[in-house]
Design an enzyme around this catalytic site. Structure first.
Site, PDB file in Angstrom:
ATOM      1  N   LYS A 131       0.835  -1.208   0.000  1.00 27.14           N
ATOM      2  CA  LYS A 131       0.000   0.000   0.000  1.00 27.14           C
ATOM      3  C   LYS A 131       0.866   1.253   0.000  1.00 27.14           C
ATOM      4  CE  LYS A 131      -3.917   1.704   2.857  1.00 27.14           C
ATOM      5  NZ  LYS A 131      -4.594   1.474   4.164  1.00 27.14           N
ATOM      6  N   SER A 156      -9.467   1.234   3.602  1.00 28.79           N
ATOM      7  CA  SER A 156      -8.746   2.010   2.621  1.00 28.79           C
ATOM      8  C   SER A 156      -7.708   1.200   1.849  1.00 28.79           C
ATOM      9  CB  SER A 156      -8.045   3.187   3.315  1.00 28.79           C
ATOM     10  OG  SER A 156      -7.048   2.703   4.217  1.00 28.79           O
ATOM     11  N   SER A 163      -9.468  -0.812   7.767  1.00 28.51           N
ATOM     12  CA  SER A 163      -8.903  -0.616   6.424  1.00 28.51           C
ATOM     13  C   SER A 163      -8.289  -1.855   5.767  1.00 28.51           C
ATOM     14  CB  SER A 163      -7.857   0.500   6.447  1.00 28.51           C
ATOM     15  OG  SER A 163      -8.500   1.750   6.378  1.00 28.51           O
TER      16      SER A 163
END
Ligand SMILES: *[C@@H]1O[C@H](CO)[C@@H](O)[C@H](O)[C@H]1NC(C)=O
Ligand SMILES: *[C@@H]1O[C@H](CO)[C@@H](O)[C@H](O)[C@H]1NC(C)=O
Ligand SMILES: *[C@@H]1O[C@H](CO)[C@@H](O)[C@H](O)[C@H]1NC(C)=O
Ligand SMILES: *[C@@H]1O[C@H](CO)[C@@H](O)[C@H](O)[C@H]1NC(C)=O
Ligand SMILES: *[C@@H]1O[C@H](CO)[C@@H](O)[C@H](O)[C@H]1NC(C)=O
Length: 544
Positions: free
Chosen positions: A109, A190, A214
């Site tokens: 990420k 996320s 997330s």
């Protein structure tokens, strides 16, 4: 008779094609090419060991190129990925294997710092061009274990800690990410790109980060396994922060076993993140792979907090019905179910602003520290106020269509985690997770774990830094009304969109939770039953 002929011919033809493409069939030399949408670590390592393919072949980007204009999962590819793969191939040929994941690619990420040519930017133009002074500890551990960091995944910008009216999976750097089970599917977030890329087999697995949902929520929506580790099991050094009390780095994978193996490769103590020093394990972690046993549920006491599940409301009916089926699977696997193991303070938690204030106070302090440690900071941004100013004045950040509502509230609050008001407020908040929440339910009922639909599983563990694993459970049935998010640009609910079940335990219970999740996964194998509306078609034998 005629129909029968056609059927047999079609079957023979299909079989022939399968052999030609190597799908599920042994090829010359005993090589087996797994379908990449399902390939496991075991299958990929077996192929590498036999010399059927090598790491250079596995560092493929063809599948990303094929479908990412639709799904938007990857922000950038590591320009050095192929030379790293070549080096790892050379080491393998010389008999040097760094670990069980040697030579496999991974995506990470855009919150996770890498000291290479890639950006680390939380999806935001405010940080594009910035440079961390060293690899994050988790990225460094991936490299030491012989993983190829293939690129950075898309996310909800700033890990969903900027706007009150943006969309899951949107960032200024990357546009939107979508899930693969319905056109314009909300991937949640996320860690959106990490979950969708893993689901589509663009990569075997990926790293995400979680502050409050997330990893678990995109895992839930995209038919993959996600582990949210205990805060302190994995280092946050050089990871863009929201809250030191809540942030944690964890794996997204297609199977519990693969997730366990990836966790093993980057977990552990780090003097540069002192929360990791609270770990009971010292230098030697539990063996998370060995924890993957069919007997993982045998003799366990598992609680169900019914009063939390009520919050799913009537639209959650398909989830609760799949959940009831799961409860009987878990019970047949040898666990004792303790019903109504409620989180007694859940309704007060739900109405309280305190959890948001704790995150706000931590963010103000933690982001300023992160910025001050950057080696290069091209926009000279030092504080949340300056991030907001940049964001509101950069057209690529789509302000004001996507507002800065969360930051506006954080700044108006004027609190940071060294303020005198912070500590008592934090102690009050802990009650929602401790006696009034998960820990109270565990101790009153002498439980090993609690299970919940993943949609309602992440908020209480977020407060107290406890671990959770989500495993695929089912999908919304035909006839489910199509429902959009509040911005109106993503489909949040529709037929075929997946959901998961979560196993929750006390701090440092990953080993037990992995065992339970594995025992459940192997008895259900839900992931393989769900259907995407679009998949990448390129297979290993096409890229070699
Ligand atoms: C997804 O994420 C949002 C937050 O962005 C959350 O409110 C919502 O409940 C989540 N779940 C679904 C079904 O999309
Ligand atoms: C971690 O270090 C910070 C300062 O760097 C200090 O304020 C904090 O108390 C330490 N926390 C623990 C758990 O040791
Ligand atoms: C737990 O919650 C359910 C649902 O709200 C409720 O019916 C039940 O009475 C509660 N049980 C206990 C022991 O609190
Ligand atoms: C935190 O607040 C204190 C005042 O309570 C202030 O002196 C300090 O500069 C603030 N730190 C940050 C990072 O905002
Ligand atoms: C988002 O909020 C801002 C105000 O904060 C508003 O100007 C903008 O129109 C909103 N965008 C959408 C799509 O609702």
């Amino acid at each position: 008779m005629f129909r029968w002929h056609v059927w047999v011919l079609a079957a023979l033809f299909h079989l022939h094609l399968s052999i030609l493409r190597g799908v599920g069939a042994d090829k010359v030399g005993g090589c087996r090419f797994p379908r990449l949408v399902e390939a496991t670590v075991d299958q990929l390592q077996a192929g590498l060991q036999k010399g059927c393919f090598d790491s250079v072949d596995l560092a493929y980007v063809a599948r990303i190129d094929q479908v990412d204009s639709v799904f938007g999962t990857v922000l950038e590819i590591n320009p050095h990925a192929l030379s790293i793969a070549r080096q790892l191939d050379r080491e393998r040929h010389q008999g040097r294997i760094r670990g069980p994941l040697h030579g496999l690619p991974v995506l990470i990420k855009d919150m996770i710092g890498t000291n290479d040519e890639m950006e680390t930017a939380a999806g935001s133009w405010a940080l594009v061009g910035s440079k961390v002074s060293a690899d994050s500890t988790v990225a460094a551990k991936l490299r030491e274990n012989g993983l190829i960091i293939l690129g950075k995944t898309s996310l909800s910008e700033w890990a969903n800690f900027r706007s009150l009216n943006s969309s899951n999976g949107w960032s200024g750097r990357g546009d939107n990410t979508y899930g693969a089970y319905y056109p314009d599917q909300d991937p949640n977030g996320s860690s959106s790109g990490s979950a969708v890329a893993t689901d589509l087999g663009l990569i075997p697995f990926a790293l995400g980060t979680e502050t409050a949902g997330s990893i678990l929520l995109p895992g839930d929506r995209n038919n993959v396994v996600g582990i949210k580790p205990t805060v302190g099991l994995t280092s946050r050094h050089m990871v863009i922060p929201i809250s030191e009390r809540q942030d944690t780095v964890g794996p997204l994978a297609r199977t519990v076993k693969d997730a366990a193996m990836l966790l093993q490769a980057f977990a552990g103590q780090d003097p540069k993140d002192n929360y990791t020093l609270a770990s009971p394990y010292g230098e030697s972690l539990p063996d998370y792979l060995a924890a993957c046993k069919l007997s993982g549920l045998q003799g366990k006491r598992i609680g169900i907090p019914r009063n939390v599940i009520e919050y799913l409301g009537p639209a959650g009916a398909p989830i609760t019905s799949a959940f009831e089926t799961a409860v009987s699977v878990i019970s047949r696997a040898g666990a004792t179910i303790v019903d109504n193991a409620n989180f007694t303070a859940y309704s007060s938690f739900y109405d309280s602003l305190n959890p948001a204030i704790v995150e706000a106070a931590d963010f103000t302090t933690n982001i300023a520290t992160y910025l001050s440690n950057l080696e290069r900071n091209p926009n000279n941004i030092r504080s949340l106020e300056e991030i907001r100013f940049f964001t509101q004045h950069s057209p690529l950040e789509e302000y004001p269509s996507r507002d800065t509502g969360i930051w506006d509230q954080v700044i108006a609050l004027g609190l940071n985690n060294t303020s005198p008001a912070f500590w008592p407020l934090y102690q009050e908040t802990l009650y929602f997770g401790e006696e009034g929440g998960l820990l109270g339910a565990l101790s009153r009922n002498k439980l090993d774990a609690v299970i919940l639909p993943t949609l309602v599983a992440s908020d209480i563990p977020a407060i107290i830094g406890t671990p959770v694993i989500t495993v695929p459970l089912g999908a919304y049935p035909d006839g489910t009304p199509v429902e959009y998010n509040s911005r109106g640009d993503l489909v949040q609910r529709a037929p075929g969109i997946p959901f998961g079940i979560s196993f929750l335990g006390p701090k440092w219970s990953e080993e037990q939770l992995i065992g339970m999740a594995y025992a459940f996964e192997q008895r259900t194998l839900v992931r393989n039953k769900l259907r995407r509306y679009l998949e990448a078609r390129t297979e290993l034998e096409d890229v070699m």
